[in-house]
Scaffold this active site. Structure first.
Site, mmCIF file in Angstrom:
data_model
loop_
_atom_site.group_PDB
_atom_site.id
_atom_site.type_symbol
_atom_site.label_atom_id
_atom_site.label_comp_id
_atom_site.label_asym_id
_atom_site.label_seq_id
_atom_site.Cartn_x
_atom_site.Cartn_y
_atom_site.Cartn_z
ATOM 1 N N GLU A 37 -22.102 0.613 -54.118
ATOM 2 C CA GLU A 37 -22.841 0.730 -55.212
ATOM 3 C C GLU A 37 -23.705 -0.476 -55.246
ATOM 4 O OE1 GLU A 37 -22.325 2.856 -57.397
ATOM 5 O OE2 GLU A 37 -20.540 3.867 -57.363
ATOM 6 N N ASP A 97 -20.806 13.043 -49.802
ATOM 7 C CA ASP A 97 -22.122 13.595 -50.437
ATOM 8 C C ASP A 97 -23.087 12.787 -49.576
ATOM 9 O OD1 ASP A 97 -21.449 11.318 -51.723
ATOM 10 O OD2 ASP A 97 -22.102 12.296 -53.744
ATOM 11 N N GLU A 101 -17.491 17.493 -64.903
ATOM 12 C CA GLU A 101 -17.344 16.847 -63.748
ATOM 13 C C GLU A 101 -16.611 17.638 -62.490
ATOM 14 O OE1 GLU A 101 -17.577 12.650 -62.179
ATOM 15 O OE2 GLU A 101 -18.775 14.136 -63.312
ATOM 16 N N GLU A 143 -27.681 14.728 -60.347
ATOM 17 C CA GLU A 143 -27.906 15.381 -58.977
ATOM 18 C C GLU A 143 -28.386 16.799 -59.332
ATOM 19 O OE1 GLU A 143 -25.243 12.031 -58.088
ATOM 20 O OE2 GLU A 143 -25.243 13.511 -59.794
#
Length: 816
Positions: free
Chosen positions: A70, A217, A311, A329
């Site tokens: 992150e 991803d 989600e 996204e």
């Protein structure tokens, strides 16, 4: 914090666990995140002021544990994107003339603080690092982790390579490449897929399910974008090999389903998560437009049905997890598809996203997450950036975005970095031989003007998908029978006490067995289903149950304690209790909750209490069964109870023999439940009920763990309790681990059971007659000792201690 209109200050608000880890526990300012956005909006003055504030206020030398992944994609990427914007402005000769690469110096400082995480035998980084003390050491509070997600280890190369090429120091790019090389080597060689979680030391796959959503991803995204940014053909070769396997095994247009890497024909789960919504955009970058249109259309229709993209949602487009943390996204893929096709349809899609944001998420001081508490603010800058780019004309942009590559957080890195020479060659690796066909060397994207000469062509791709979603996800869904055209029973909706649900299970060939410890066991025999369709529904139901059980086990809470502290027990009887996934968290309370117990009427607690006045201010005792745990909690809370204890009605159940039970919610938000709720098996609950039967008033302490008796709460009001001298030691009756029978144990020998979870949080419907809490006391009260006595002889202390031991031996003998 958009709901309270104020900033979040470390130590003043409750911890949010991993979220705060990812944010540096509030001590790292995330101002770098929107720097690129400010310049993209042509807010030059605001951008310059923001850069000055970052340089003035942001400090990286903090004793905090942060997520390497992150921090890299958000903070390091934000600093590098801001640096590239500042350099561009300074080169224009009108703004940022004072800038001397200060953001780049900060980025290098941060990169050096992240580098120790890569000091592993594999080269894969530790998932957490202390910005001041590194990874290993007594002050780091990290370094014990063994696993990381594939995306966490494989989403480093863009930022680290950019840092190396901006600064001329190759060490960052070298470490990022080494991590990618290791992941490539560890791919499953037959399927050419990677798992979701990997051991950073051994390289063994911990989770072998593979998809394009959460956990993997951005690994695929960075392989392709690393080729775009750095011009290294090896990245494209690897991506093309992965992509061919994705389209062979995972892509089932318009669906993207997880599979097992060793058995790629076997589905790993029956739902999809919202993070995979980036994949159509990546397909556009790859040049594979048709499946991008199909998957994007499916995602859009699900969005229209539920206002936001859930989600997670099932393969028949029902909600699986009803949260939406404002993830960008889907907007990202919408932007890329519009850029590729110039189809005005995608402007309508963007308008829908924008209107839903304003309608459902906007609050006076910003935007909140939709459905539940989540971390939406992190994604807003990226969401707005893609929406702005979607609607912007070329003349609206202060620079050409085609000269930049978007990182996974939409920070902008200049393509000119591909021509920046590295100061040294990358580490030499053994040459690899790839068996590739011509499809692996598609170096250019197709011309969409030639691909779609007929405007109706993309519409012809979308129409069947729109119809499929409409038919599979009607609003509202009509009830119908399993195997006869009705929507199948979902695992998250199942209740073991529902006759209708039991009948549906029977039709699907699923039998339910009640175990002695209170759990239920599900077994499917496809041959016993009423039809082949019903058998498929049953198989899907069982897979969902296993997935739901696995998810709930990951969210388990530690066991709690019910300690009887009133006379004559005085804290020496401690009952192991199961926690709830909602309500007050006793681990965050230093004192716990203490109070006198009261049996509720009705005993099930499934309706408003008829003895609410008596229960008010007390800890309610309830029987398991007939309704959801959250419903019971709401009823006793409304009556004024300060806590609750649910007692299992399955006679003979005990923490001696059964895994500790954890109470789940009812599928809705349980934020309104603020009192603590604990669960006792039948044997432990009987001890408490027997104590209440023999003593009119029984006071208990609900806490994270057993506590020393110490002084009673109100000494002046009950001299009888505090006149006895405090014992030098304490003997507790504890429910031991299920492999060990209950026995007397001193505090340092006591232990609680480990937990296991039922398949679902629903309660089997069983009931017994209620117990009254006004039963006359049958125990004689002991003589009241002189409260004025301040000391006793050693002989007196030893006599009291011996008396206690004899009493406990008798209690154990009587199984009290």
């Amino acid at each position: 914090m958009p709901l309270t209109c104020r900033g979040r200050v470390r130590g003043l608000e409750p911890s949010r666990g991993d979220v705060d880890d990812a944010l540096g526990n509030g001590t790292i300012c995330l101002t770098p995140v929107p720097l690129c956005l400010l310049q993209l909006l042509n807010k030059t003055e605001e951008f310059e002021e923001a850069v000055r504030r970052v340089l003035k206020d942001v400090r990286l030398d903090n004793d905090v544990v942060v997520s390497v992944f992150e921090t890299n994609i958000r903070v390091l990427g934000g600093l590098l994107g801001g640096h590239s914007m500042a350099v561009m402005l300074k080169g224009g000769g009108q703004h940022m003339l004072w800038y001397e690469d200060e953001l780049l110096h900060m980025a290098r400082d941060l990169g050096l603080r992240l580098l120790p995480a890569f000091n592993t035998s594999s080269g894969l980084p530790y998932p957490r690092i202390n910005l001041r003390h590194g990874v290993v050491g007594p002050e780091t509070r990290t370094g014990t982790e063994t696993d990381t997600c594939t995306a966490c280890a494989g989403t480093i190369i863009l930022e680290f390579a950019a840092l190396s090429r901006f600064t001329g120091d190759p060490v960052f790019e070298a470490h990022a490449r080494r991590a990618l090389d290791f992941l490539w080597e560890k791919r499953q060689r037959n399927s050419n897929l990677v798992g979701t979680t990997i051991n950073i030391h051994s390289g063994e796959w911990v989770r072998r399910d593979s998809g394009v959503g959460a956990g993997i991803d951005s690994y695929y995204e960075y392989l392709l974008k690393a080729y775009v940014l750095l011009g290294d053909d090896q990245f494209l070769q690897r991506f093309n090999i992965h992509y061919a396997s994705i389209m062979k095994y995972i892509s089932q247009p318009p669906l993207l389903l997880d599979v097992h890497i060793h058995k790629p024909r076997l589905p790993a789960r029956t739902w999809m998560d919202s993070l995979l919504a980036f994949f159509p955009g990546l397909q556009v970058l790859k040049g594979d437009i048709r499946p991008a249109i199909e998957t994007h259309e499916m995602l859009y229709q699900v969005t229209r049905k539920h206002n936001f993209l859930p989600e997670a949602f099932t393969t028949d487009f029902q909600v699986h997890w009803a949260q939406h943390p404002l993830r960008p996204e889907f907007a990202e893929s919408t932007y890329f598809l519009y850029k590729a096709t110039r189809d005005p349809y995608y402007l309508d899609v963007g308008r829908t996203v924008l209107e839903n944001l304003n309608r459902f998420a906007r609050v006076p001081c910003g935007f909140r997450c939709y459905e539940g508490t989540c971390n939406g603010l992190l994604f807003l800058a990226e969401m707005f950036k893609y929406l702005f780019l979607l609607f912007a004309e070329d003349e609206d942009l202060p620079f050409d975005v085609e000269d930049y590559v978007f990182t996974t957080e939409a920070h902008l890195l200049p393509l000119s970095l591909s021509t920046a020479l590295r100061s040294s060659s990358p580490p030499q690796t053994t040459p690899q031989i790839y068996e590739l066909d011509d499809a692996n060397f598609e170096w250019t994207c197709p011309n969409t003007r030639l691909l779609f000469p007929d405007p109706a062509y993309p519409r012809s791709l979308r129409e069947p998908i729109r119809s499929a979603v409409d038919k599979s996800c009607p609003r509202p869904a009509p009830p119908r029978e399993a195997g006869l055209g009705r929507a199948p029973l979902r695992a998250q909706d199942f209740m073991a006490n529902s006759p209708e649900h039991l009948e549906l299970l029977r039709r699907m060939g699923v039998s339910l067995i009640h175990l002695k410890d209170g759990r239920v066991q599900l077994v499917q025999h496809a041959s016993q289903a009423v039809s082949a369709v019903a058998a498929e529904d049953g198989m899907r139901f069982m897979q969902e149950m296993m997935e739901l059980s696995s998810q709930q086990q990951k969210e388990q809470l530690p066991p709690r304690a019910v300690q009887i502290i009133s006379h004559p027990f005085l804290g020496r009887v401690v009952l192991t209790a199961g926690p709830a996934q909602f309500g007050m968290d006793l681990s965050k309370s230093s004192l716990g909750v203490r109070g006198f117990v009261a049996v509720v009427e009705p005993y099930s607690g499934c309706s408003e209490l008829t003895n609410a006045e008596f229960v008010a201010g007390r800890i309610a005792l309830l029987q398991r069964g007939q309704c959801m745990f959250a419903e019971k909690a709401r009823h006793i809370q409304k009556a004024g109870a300060i806590g609750g204890i649910v007692i299992d009605d399955n006679e003979g159940s005990s923490s001696d023999t059964a895994p500790l039970f954890q109470m789940a919610g009812d599928g809705r938000s349980t934020d309104d439940v603020t009192l603590p709720l604990l669960f006792l098996f039948h044997k432990e609950g009987s001890i408490l009920l027997q104590a209440l039967k023999e003593h009119r008033e029984v006071e208990v302490l609900l806490s994270e763990k057993a506590r020393d008796r110490g002084k009673p709460r109100d000494q002046d009001s009950n001299p009888q309790q505090h006149s006895r001298p405090r014992l030098l030691g304490k003997v507790e009756i504890l429910a031991k681990d299920h492999s060990t029978p209950a026995h007397l144990a001193t505090p340092d020998q006591s232990q609680f059971t480990t937990q296991e979870q039922e398949f679902a949080g629903e309660e089997p419907g069983r009931s017994e007659a209620g117990l009254s809490n006004d039963t006359p006391s049958s125990a004689e009260e002991g003589p009241v000792e002189d409260d004025s006595s301040k000391s006793q002889s050693v002989d007196s202390l030893m006599a009291d201690w011996q008396e206690d031991l004899e009493a406990f031996k008798q209690m154990e003998k009587d199984e009290l």
